[in-house]
Motif scaffolding. Structure first.
Motif, short mmCIF file in Angstrom:
data_model
loop_
_atom_site.label_atom_id
_atom_site.label_comp_id
_atom_site.label_asym_id
_atom_site.label_seq_id
_atom_site.Cartn_x
_atom_site.Cartn_y
_atom_site.Cartn_z
N THR A 147 -4.93 3.77 5.21
CA THR A 147 -6.17 3.13 5.63
C THR A 147 -5.84 2.17 6.77
N PRO A 148 -6.60 2.20 7.88
CA PRO A 148 -6.32 1.23 8.95
C PRO A 148 -6.31 -0.19 8.39
N GLY A 149 -5.37 -1.01 8.86
CA GLY A 149 -5.13 -2.32 8.28
C GLY A 149 -6.38 -3.15 8.08
N ILE A 150 -7.21 -3.22 9.09
CA ILE A 150 -8.39 -4.09 8.98
C ILE A 150 -9.37 -3.57 7.93
N VAL A 151 -9.48 -2.23 7.85
CA VAL A 151 -10.39 -1.64 6.86
C VAL A 151 -9.87 -1.97 5.46
N ILE B 105 -10.54 -5.65 4.60
CA ILE B 105 -11.96 -5.94 4.34
C ILE B 105 -12.41 -5.32 3.03
N SER B 106 -11.90 -4.13 2.70
CA SER B 106 -12.27 -3.54 1.41
C SER B 106 -11.78 -4.43 0.27
#
Lengths: 292, 252
Positions: free
Chosen positions: B101-105, B108-109
């Protein structure tokens, strides 16, 4: 004893993975479908697809996603071009006994925090930084060049953040390459270029495509590099997303929906790139053409 | 090719050395020309309680998340070993989700998930985030080592009268030793380095990377360089020990 132990042993990790690894993404899907969150405690938010509509309504959001996809593709291409000769050198050229040490030397800078690596990029590129000081010392420039706060510095930062995700899959793939095969190809008269194109590339196409896909996804999710090295131009999509979680409240649905757009769009692009590399490297340079 | 390799090692390492170099000055400006060599800014960095708190928070998060990630990773590896191929594949796919998963996603999840279960941002939320982040790598390393374990060892232990608990403690854990140590060090390093999860899951007290990120936004000071250099030394030391433990030595 064992009849009781077995289900317990299996259940705990399954629950952990569902709750902590998969669950947060599902929670994000739910929040993305609300109209406002977090809101006042007594308010009951209603469901809708307004957050997704907002993405398609504002061209600025699409421009930001496009900018991020472009930056990630460029950074992935740069890491591939830089990592290939490095992985090749360590995995194929360096004798077995020294191989791990040489790999460790290459990998060690990536043990540091991404924030510190971005800090290092700032010290390289700033007005009083290493590059500008060298240029002035050499008499090539009189006033410092504006190297920071542009696409170039962001790209440098992303490459420095994400390069490990390309380096390791390439190394792993090249390390498994049977050395006899290269010798055989050489004995049969294949030149160095022919060996690379017709023997090596088809065999490591899996490693290349997984490195490309992983690196692309990592590049897409980088926040520190664009936040600290970016200029006033188009923000990256990661910057846009993080903005919804600070400042005014109630905008989490937008952040959640945009995160899912990034996840789905990015995974589709990464999958497409992986497929294209795999098919391309096998199709253009199929192993049987060695004999042709 | 060897020339390119050494150039790349230099290009990847020297910028980090620049952080240390520009910290050893008596000047108030960061960069070149360097002032006179001095440890003044280290004194300043170490006398700021905010720096020490951030260091302490980062270190304690690294230690606890390393232990927890290894426990979870071992548990996943053992469970995967007992499952049919299809279910093993499903369990591992789920385990690897945070890795792809992309780091920022991902960050945030997790921010959304801790709110959903009523945990406020702060140390325990960050601990959770760091453990989730480190678990995939720990599970991979540990199950790779577990898969290399000779099957007849477990049968032998059974024949000699060892129950499942005993053979786990005396046999599997002992066999996993190097992988456990390596996974713990990598997980600790991951946590100490982590920016994104700490940034979104942290409360008022920042971890070291979040503190440095915030100060970088407001401008460069040599004190920040001194602090970052101290962090670099810790990271390099832990990384060096990780290599020393996990990499087999004395093999041609």
């Amino acid at each position: 004893m064992s009849r009781l132990l077995r289900p317990a042993l299996i259940a705990v990790p399954v629950i952990w993975v569902l709750a902590a690894h998969v669950g947060p993404l599902l929670a994000m899907v739910r929040i993305s479908l609300l109209d406002a969150y977090p809101g006042p405690p007594d308010a009951s938010p209603s469901f809708g697809t307004g957050a997704y509509a907002a993405f398609f309504a504002g061209s600025g959001y699409q421009a930001a996603l496009g900018h991020s996809l472009w930056l990630s593709a460029a950074a992935t291409a740069i890491t591939l071009v830089l990592s290939w000769p490095l992985a090749w050198h360590v995995a194929v050229r360096v004798p077995g006994g020294r191989r791990v040490k040489r790999l460790a030397l290459l990998v060690a800078p990536f043990w540091t925090s991404e924030v510190l690596r971005i800090f290092a990029v700032v010290l390289m590129l700033s007005n009083r930084g290493a590059l500008n000081s060298m240029l002035r010392w050499a008499g090539l420039t009189h006033s410092p060049l504006p190297l920071l706060y542009g696409n170039g510095s962001v790209l440098a930062g992303i490459v420095y953040t994400a390069m490990l995700s390309m380096l390791l899959p390439l190394y792993a793939a090249l390390d498994r390459l049977p050395p006899d095969l290269l010798d055989a190809a050489a004995d049969l008269g294949a030149s160095a270029w022919q060996r690379q194109l017709f023997v090596v590339l088809p065999l490591v196409s899996g490693g290349i495509s997984s490195g490309v896909a992983l690196t692309f996804l990592v590049c897409l999710g980088v926040l520190a590099a664009p936040a600290l090295l970016g200029g006033a131009g188009t923000p990256t999509f990661a910057i846009v997303i993080s903005g919804f979680f600070s400042g005014a409240s109630g905008r989490w649905p937008l952040g959640a929906a945009f995160s899912l757009v990034m996840l789905v769009g990015g995974t589709a692009c990464a999958g497409g790139l992986a497929w294209a590399f795999r098919a391309g490297l096998r199709g253009i340079f199929p192993p049987h053409r060695v004999n042709a | 090719m060897a020339v390119f390799y050494w150039m790349a090692v230099a290009a990847l390492t020297l910028p980090l050395g620049l952080i240390a170099l520009t910290s050893l000055t008596d000047s108030t400006l960061v960069g070149f020309p360097l002032g006179h060599p001095s440890l003044r800014w280290y004194q300043e960095a170490l006398s700021d309680p905010a720096n020490l708190r951030a260091f302490g928070l980062s270190a304690s998060l690294a230690l606890t998340s390393a232990v927890l990630a290894v426990i979870v990773g071992t548990w996943i590896a053992l469970a995967a070993g007992m499952l049919d191929p299809l279910w093993r594949w499903l369990l591992f796919s789920g385990t690897l989700v945070p890795l792809v998963t992309p780091g920022i996603v991902h960050a945030i999840s997790l921010r959304i998930a801790i709110r959903a279960v009523g945990i406020d941002p702060g140390p325990s939320a960050m601990l959770f985030g760091h453990v989730v982040h480190a678990t995939p790598l720990a599970a991979i390393m540990i199950s790779a080592r577990l898969a290399m374990m000779p099957k007849d060892l477990l049968d032998a232990a059974k024949d000699l009268g060892a129950g499942p608990v005993r053979s786990f403690l005396h046999l599997q854990l002992a066999w996993l030793g190097p992988a456990l140590a390596g996974a713990a060090l990598l997980a600790g390093l991951n946590s100490f380095d982590d920016f994104l999860r700490s940034f979104f899951l942290g409360g008022y007290d920042p971890t070291l990377p979040v503190l440095i990120f915030g100060r970088l936004r407001s401008g460069l000071t040599p004190e920040l360089n001194a602090l970052a250099t101290l962090a670099l030394i810790v990271m390099a030391a832990v990384g060096g020990v990780a290599i020393w433990i996990t990499v087999p030595r004395g093999r041609a």
